[in-house]
Design an enzyme around this catalytic site. Structure first.
Site, PDB file in Angstrom:
ATOM      1  N   ASP A   7       3.381 -14.230  11.708  1.00 29.39           N
ATOM      2  CA  ASP A   7       2.091 -14.705  11.207  1.00 29.39           C
ATOM      3  C   ASP A   7       1.076 -13.556  11.210  1.00 29.39           C
ATOM      4  OD1 ASP A   7      -0.424 -15.888  10.935  1.00 29.39           O
ATOM      5  OD2 ASP A   7       0.104 -17.659  12.090  1.00 29.39           O
ATOM      6  N   GLU A  41       0.816  -1.218   0.000  1.00 30.19           N
ATOM      7  CA  GLU A  41       0.000   0.000   0.000  1.00 30.19           C
ATOM      8  C   GLU A  41       0.852   1.272   0.000  1.00 30.19           C
ATOM      9  OE1 GLU A  41      -3.444  -0.111   2.525  1.00 30.19           O
ATOM     10  OE2 GLU A  41      -3.535   2.068   2.655  1.00 30.19           O
ATOM     11  N   HIS A  78      -2.417  10.244  -0.817  1.00 28.93           N
ATOM     12  CA  HIS A  78      -2.386   8.980  -1.564  1.00 28.93           C
ATOM     13  C   HIS A  78      -2.146   9.223  -3.051  1.00 28.93           C
ATOM     14  CE1 HIS A  78      -3.586   5.460   0.767  1.00 28.93           C
ATOM     15  NE2 HIS A  78      -4.224   6.282   1.565  1.00 28.93           N
TER      16      HIS A  78
HETATM   17  C1  MEV Z   1      -6.382   3.061   4.530  1.00 31.21           C
HETATM   18  O1  MEV Z   1      -5.602   1.922   4.207  1.00 31.21           O
HETATM   19  C2  MEV Z   1      -6.452   3.241   6.022  1.00 31.21           C
HETATM   20  C3  MEV Z   1      -7.393   4.355   6.491  1.00 31.21           C
HETATM   21  O2  MEV Z   1      -8.687   4.144   5.953  1.00 31.21           O
HETATM   22  C4  MEV Z   1      -7.411   4.299   8.000  1.00 31.21           C
HETATM   23  C5  MEV Z   1      -8.455   5.189   8.637  1.00 31.21           C
HETATM   24  O3  MEV Z   1      -9.487   5.501   7.997  1.00 31.21           O
HETATM   25  O4  MEV Z   1      -8.244   5.567   9.812  1.00 31.21           O
HETATM   26  C6  MEV Z   1      -6.948   5.699   5.997  1.00 31.21           C
END
Ligand code: MEV
Length: 424
Positions: A277, A83, A375
């Site tokens: 794990d 990610e 992102h």
């Molecule tokens: C995305 O991988 C994780 C989030 O959705 C966590 C959150 O909403 O606190 C950004």
């Protein structure tokens, strides 16, 4: 072309021969399946030793989070994740935490629980007492299974007997508590549970069935806390926003699942990088989030007397340093060396700190500019590559998509075509 998935002796083949079977089965050109194979023969051999029917490996990006100060010690933390933004977010939050001394942690001893299910007990109440009377005998029997663990200071510590009245008034379960030291502990406790089961069944005058560890590892808890400087976060309004975001997760399971997923973005990445794990950790964490009967946040946020944000987290982390993939996978070995942790408890403490940092970073983004902006550019790079852009084309394409605010495959393809079109 083979059309049946029944391939006698498939498991006996080497990875290369198994790969040939896949080519035959699929009818695809070998080149299309080639990425399934390990990049080198050494990794193929390791994969073949680790799991059954191995054909290759999948390489997940391994990044290193910077800035982590945990109990006064600096760590560079390896994180394996597919990610985008995860490693950068953890590093940024850890940097903010440094201002007030970084992360402080504590934890229980590394105690795992093994369960022995006992059925057809005529008198479960009395059987419970009979088993508790036999506590010392059962602990001796358990410890006889693992003299090395005992020598290392671990071993079976206690038993607990629970009546499972809601399932069947004739059923009970014996919990064996085992200090597993630096192991994840599954092998040690499963062996003990299997060894104890006949004696337990005899004492209970019942029939034992399952003998297996519990992933609700709530005797193996780890805690981390940190103060995040209000000024560094962007001011009092940001602190208030993060606290409000946390309160949403505290009361609403729909939000709590996503909030906790954000925590696990950090935790699972360290777990995977160190060859531990991931499923055991995820199961334990989410079960813990539900310990009072309603699913809620694993972390907490408050504003301290100085107006700074205080974050804290507590969860079970059954992480090992010996055994499993941590010992057999060269990347995991190197990751553990980089961390330079001396014990499984120390590894769990650093991991909990990463979970808290990851969570704080997500809440900060969500409570301010939203998650998409951060992102966007990494995501856009992936989308540009998926659209077929070359290395040279990725940069301009990403810039166009981010400026437009549309990061989608169809848009990337359209822009790429425009970019390639000879200018008129
Ligand atoms: C995305 O991988 C994780 C989030 O959705 C966590 C959150 O909403 O606190 C950004």
């Amino acid at each position: 072309m083979t059309t049946s998935s029944r391939i006698p002796g498939f498991y006996k083949l080497d990875p290369e021969s198994r790969f040939q079977k896949l080519v035959e089965f699929s009818g695809l050109p070998a080149e299309q399946l080639r990425p399934l194979q390990a990049v080198d023969g050494g990794m193929a051999a390791i994969a073949d030793r680790m799991i059954e029917n191995a054909v290759g490996t999948i390489a997940i990006p391994l990044g290193v989070a910077a800035n982590f100060l945990v109990n006064g010690v600096d760590y560079l933390v390896p994180m394996a994740t597919e990610e985008p933004s995860v490693v950068a977010a953890a590093s940024n939050a850890a940097l903010v935490a440094r201002e007030h001394g970084g992360f402080h942690t504590s934890g229980t001893a590394p105690v795992m629980i093994a369960q022995v299910q006992v059925l057809d007990v005529a008198d479960p109440q009395a059987a419970r007492l009979r088993l508790l009377e036999a506590r010392d005998e059962l602990l001796v029997l358990a410890n006889a299974q693992d003299p090395l663990l005992v020598q290392l200071g671990g071993g079976a510590r206690d038993i607990e007997v629970r009546l499972l009245a809601s399932v069947d008034f004739r059923a009970l379960v014996v919990h064996l508590h085992v200090d597993v030291r630096d192991a994840m502990g599954a092998n040690a406790v499963n062996t003990m549970a299997e060894a104890l089961a006949p004696r337990i069944a005899a004492i209970a005058r019942g029939r034992s069935l399952l003998r297996i560890l519990s992933n609700k590892a709530d005797l193996r808890l780890v805690r981390a806390r940190a103060v995040f400087d209000a000024g560094k976060l962007g001011g009092a309004a940001v602190v208030a926003g993060i606290v409000d975001a946390y309160r949403f997760a505290a009361v609403d399971p729909y939000r709590a699942a996503t909030h906790n997923k954000g925590i696990m973005n950090g935790i699972s990445a360290v777990v995977l990088a160190t060859g531990n794990d991931t499923r055991a950790i995820e199961a334990g964490a989410h079960c813990h989030a539900c310990r009072d009967g309603r699913y809620t946040s694993l972390s907490h946020y408050e504003q301290d007397a100085d107006g700074n944000l205080v974050g804290s987290i507590e969860l079970p982390l059954a992480l090992g340093l010996v055994g499993g993939a941590t010992r057999t996978h060269p990347v995991a070995q190197a990751a553990v060396k980089l961390l330079a942790v001396k014990s499984a408890v120390q590894l769990a403490e650093v991991t909990a700190a990463v979970g808290l940092a990851q969570n704080m970073a997500a809440l900060r983004a969500l409570a301010t500019e939203g998650i998409q902006r951060g992102h966007m550019s990494l995501h856009a790079r992936n989308v540009a590559a998926a659209a077929g852009a070359s290395e040279a084309e990725i940069g301009p394409l990403v810039q166009r998509m981010v400026v437009d605010g549309h990061v989608r495959l169809d848009r990337a393809q359209q822009l790429l075509a425009e970019l390639r079109a000879p200018s008129r």
